[in-house]
Design an enzyme around this catalytic site. Structure first.
Site, PDB file in Angstrom:
ATOM      1  N   CYS A 199      62.535  54.836  48.290  1.00  0.00           N
ATOM      2  CA  CYS A 199      63.579  54.081  48.998  1.00  0.00           C
ATOM      3  C   CYS A 199      64.216  54.870  50.144  1.00  0.00           C
ATOM      4  O   CYS A 199      64.790  54.267  51.052  1.00  0.00           O
ATOM      5  CB  CYS A 199      64.694  53.684  48.046  1.00  0.00           C
ATOM      6  SG  CYS A 199      64.150  52.881  46.547  1.00  0.00           S
TER       7      CYS A 199
HETATM    8  O1  KQY Z   1      66.324  50.936  46.319  1.00  0.00           O
HETATM    9  C1  KQY Z   1      66.558  50.713  47.464  1.00  0.00           C
HETATM   10  N1  KQY Z   1      65.587  50.406  48.252  1.00  0.00           N
HETATM   11  C2  KQY Z   1      67.912  50.711  48.013  1.00  0.00           C
HETATM   12  C3  KQY Z   1      68.969  50.602  47.036  1.00  0.00           C
HETATM   13  C4  KQY Z   1      70.292  50.460  47.714  1.00  0.00           C
HETATM   14  C5  KQY Z   1      71.401  50.567  46.814  1.00  0.00           C
HETATM   15  C6  KQY Z   1      72.715  50.581  47.502  1.00  0.00           C
HETATM   16  N2  KQY Z   1      73.718  51.051  46.614  1.00  0.00           N
END
Ligand code: KQY
Length: 363
Positions: free
Chosen positions: A355
């Site tokens: 992420c």
């Molecule tokens: O897992 C992701 N791609 C992003 C998660 C964002 C979480 C914001 N608190």
């Protein structure tokens, strides 16, 4: 940088698989104190370790706000490029461009971004600086851009094999906060045109409690054509069990775009990871409300790894399942070094290694 009004498919561009050769990787320096406990200091160290592992085999660019530029420059090794660029948070996977290639050049796709659900069930407001990043990054890398701002999509919600197949989840792409006016067929058509794929495999769900509305990149990832890893638990009492089992059933009866059956490798999850009282105490509130509650289960999964040119960078959680997960990835990627990162501080932010990274294909 030019804005292109056609589609990648019509121009002969496709999204490559993550294991295809990269030019580099984009990351964003973490800062906001309602996402990252205790002022993001520990998260920054995990980001530095991640960037350093990736930079052993490809160029890494880290974007930092004006406030954090100096810290980022000081903490990141000198061979990692640090540029000043504003953002609302640090999820490069979701709002850096998705790059497509025609074999000799690359172009970026700017999807619309609304913080994982906008005013319906989004995770913060505003998100305008995140949403502007893809355009700025296309400019930075001097790459032309397809502007898909009208279509809400995050990079973490898609995985491709580079040979015509995309995997995604219904829980995310059909969620009420993204593209409520588009049918499943219309959404699939966007994926076909923009990623240049011929087959979309729709899993129903992702990881239990994943606040992104269950991004695919936390539950299932291609490791080579017609082979995936799937986050798995054998504990039938865990709510994750039914979610993973449903994915397995779908994958076992599907074929990919080339008509091949899909081999599924079960990547066993750590025991449920929950946030502690002390960690919650280190998080700022948002609109006078806590962003996490003690005991809340976090969406921990080993599937959230990044495939660099020379390494697979994966999360470790301090769990007995860490080592078996590392061994499975090492067996699946024999030509790459598997680098574990102690990732609890990234997980507390709500995501993991995949992420916080976005690959730039070779050009
Ligand atoms: O897992 C992701 N791609 C992003 C998660 C964002 C979480 C914001 N608190």
């Amino acid at each position: 940088m030019k804005i292109i009004n056609s589609t990648p498919r019509s121009d002969g561009f496709r999204m490559p698989a993550e294991w295809e050769r990269h030019y580099g990787c984009v990351m964003i320096f973490p800062e906001r104190a309602d996402s990252w406990q205790y002022g993001a200091y520990a998260a920054r160290r995990a980001f530095v370790e991640t960037a350093s592992a990736i930079a052993e085999s490809e160029h890494v660019t880290v974007c930092a706000s004006a406030n954090q530029y100096e810290n980022a420059r000081r903490m990141m090794p000198s061979h990692i490029r640090v540029v000043e660029m504003s953002s609302n948070d640090a999820w490069a996977r979701d709002y850096a461009p998705t790059f497509v290639t025609n074999g000799s050049d690359i172009r970026g796709i700017n999807w619309g971004f609304n913080a994982w659900g906008g005013l319906v069930d989004g995770l913060y407001f505003p998100w305008d600086k995140d949403d502007a990043m893809a355009r700025k990054l296309c400019d930075l890398f001097d790459k032309d851009m397809y502007d898909l701002g009208r279509f809400i999509l995050e990079g973490g919600s898609i995985h491709v094999d580079g040979e015509g197949t995309c995997i995604t989840t219904e829980a995310c792409l059909l969620s009420a906060g993204r593209n409520p006016n588009l049918s499943k067929t219309e959404i699939e058509n966007y994926l076909r045109e923009c990623l240049n794929v011929n087959k979309v495999i729709w899993l129903k769900n992702g990881i239990f409690g994943d606040e992104t509305n269950e991004h695919v990149d936390n539950i299932c990832a291609f490791v080579k054509p017609a082979e995936v890893v799937l986050a798995w638990t054998d504990d039938t009492n865990d709510p994750q069990y039914e979610l993973s089992r449903s994915c397995l059933e779908i994958l076992e009866r599907e074929t990919d775009a080339q008509g091949r059956r899909i081999t599924v490798h079960k990547l066993r999850l750590p025991a449920p990871v929950t946030i502690t009282e002390d960690e919650c105490a280190g998080l700022d509130t948002m609109n006078f409300k806590p962003t996490r509650t003690p005991g809340e289960r976090l969406a921990a999964s080993y599937v959230n790894f990044y495939i660099a040119n020379g390494a697979v960078v994966m999360p470790f959680f301090g769990d007995p399942a860490d080592e078996p997960a590392r061994e499975l990835l090492a067996a699946l990627f024999p030509e790459r070094k598997v680098v574990p990162i102690a990732a609890r501080d990234i997980l507390i932010g709500g995501g993991n290694i995949h992420c916080i990274t976005q690959q730039i294909p070779m050009f």
